[in-house]
Design a protein around this motif. Structure first.
Motif, short mmCIF file in Angstrom:
data_model
loop_
_atom_site.label_atom_id
_atom_site.label_comp_id
_atom_site.label_asym_id
_atom_site.label_seq_id
_atom_site.Cartn_x
_atom_site.Cartn_y
_atom_site.Cartn_z
N CYS A 82 45.02 35.39 27.38
CA CYS A 82 44.84 36.78 27.80
C CYS A 82 45.31 37.78 26.74
CB CYS A 82 45.61 37.02 29.10
SG CYS A 82 45.00 36.09 30.51
N SER A 103 42.73 48.48 31.76
CA SER A 103 41.80 47.81 32.66
C SER A 103 41.51 48.68 33.89
CB SER A 103 42.39 46.46 33.10
OG SER A 103 41.53 45.83 34.00
N THR A 105 40.79 47.27 36.68
CA THR A 105 41.38 46.46 37.76
C THR A 105 42.63 45.80 37.21
OG1 THR A 105 40.12 44.49 37.12
CG2 THR A 105 39.10 45.96 38.76
N HIS A 108 44.12 39.64 35.77
CA HIS A 108 44.31 38.50 36.68
C HIS A 108 45.64 37.79 36.48
CE1 HIS A 108 40.44 39.21 38.25
NE2 HIS A 108 39.76 38.74 37.22
N GLU A 109 46.21 37.86 35.30
CA GLU A 109 47.48 37.18 35.05
C GLU A 109 48.65 37.87 35.75
OE1 GLU A 109 47.26 40.11 31.57
OE2 GLU A 109 45.82 38.90 32.68
N VAL A 121 47.11 31.25 40.53
CA VAL A 121 46.63 32.21 39.53
C VAL A 121 45.42 31.61 38.80
CG1 VAL A 121 47.20 33.50 37.43
CG2 VAL A 121 48.91 33.26 39.25
N LYS A 122 45.56 30.37 38.37
CA LYS A 122 44.47 29.68 37.68
C LYS A 122 43.25 29.55 38.61
CE LYS A 122 43.21 27.32 33.97
NZ LYS A 122 42.82 28.00 32.77
N PHE A 124 42.43 31.48 41.12
CA PHE A 124 41.83 32.81 41.29
C PHE A 124 40.93 33.13 40.11
CE2 PHE A 124 41.63 37.39 40.87
CZ PHE A 124 41.39 37.79 42.17
N ILE A 125 41.40 32.85 38.91
CA ILE A 125 40.63 33.13 37.70
C ILE A 125 39.37 32.26 37.66
CG2 ILE A 125 40.64 32.96 35.17
CD1 ILE A 125 43.68 33.77 35.35
N THR A 128 36.91 33.18 40.46
CA THR A 128 36.68 34.64 40.52
C THR A 128 37.05 35.23 41.89
OG1 THR A 128 34.32 34.39 41.06
CG2 THR A 128 34.91 34.62 38.71
N GLY A 129 38.19 34.77 42.39
CA GLY A 129 38.70 35.30 43.65
C GLY A 129 38.04 34.77 44.90
N TRP A 138 48.88 36.53 48.58
CA TRP A 138 47.93 36.34 47.50
C TRP A 138 46.93 35.29 47.97
CZ3 TRP A 138 53.13 34.91 46.65
CH2 TRP A 138 53.39 33.54 46.66
#
Length: 178
Positions: A82, A103, A105, A108-109, A121-122, A124-125, A128-129, A138
């Motif tokens: 990132c 950004s 938004t 993501h991190e 976290v990984k 989600f990335i 793409t949610g 979360w």
């Protein structure tokens, strides 16, 4: 702050984030310095991540816990991808602040900095949610039952802290030294 940061103040979460409207930038900065002077000895720090147009984003964190998270090899690889290059905690937080500013938004991190499990976290990335198992504090991609219990613990903590605050305890008194 009590509503959003009680799990961090209680020592059960590494960090929280909250937004605040302000009219006087200097008064806001004084309040953050005051919070730091009363809570740093207990391991809790506050940093203004963004500050524009009368709205600030305040990051409240346990420095030792954050540093442990940042020392994880997988976490660092993700942050490196990132654009994070420096390993000094303050420099890393400055980079986070810069990424938030640039950004439209949240980067993501941000979950890493809020103590979310790496796998979530990984996930989600990578997804793409989407395709999560459960959405609470979360989006959860692994260990659903464990996370449900943790979210419940956060909610109980918040309610308890709000009640104690309303009964006259200060933020400093509510901050647990760990």
């Amino acid at each position: 702050m009590i509503e959003y940061c009680s799990p961090t103040l209680a020592g059960i979460k590494s960090a929280n984030l909250f937004g605040i409207l302000y009219q006087d930038k200097y008064a806001l900065e004084r309040e953050v310095r005051k919070l730091n002077s009363s809570c740093n000895a207990k391991g809790v720090f506050a940093k203004i991540l963004t500050n524009k147009s009368g709205r600030a984003l305040i990051y409240v964190y346990r420095k030792k816990q954050l540093e442990e998270i940042l020392n994880n090899r997988l976490v660092w690889e993700l942050l490196y991808q990132c654009g994070y290059r420096n390993t000094n905690t303050e420099d890393i937080l400055d980079k986070l602040s810069e990424r938030i500013e640039l950004s439209s938004t949240f980067p993501h991190e941000i979950g890493i900095f809020l103590g979310y499990p790496y796998c979530d976290v990984k996930g989600f990335i990578e997804h793409t949610g989407k395709d999560f198992l459960f959405c609470g504090h979360w989006k959860v991609y692994e260990n659903e039952s464990k996370m449900r219990k943790l979210f419940e613990e956060y909610d109980v903590c918040k309610e308890c802290y709000i009640q104690k605050f309303l009964n006259g305890m200060s933020v400093t008194q509510l901050t647990v030294a760990v």
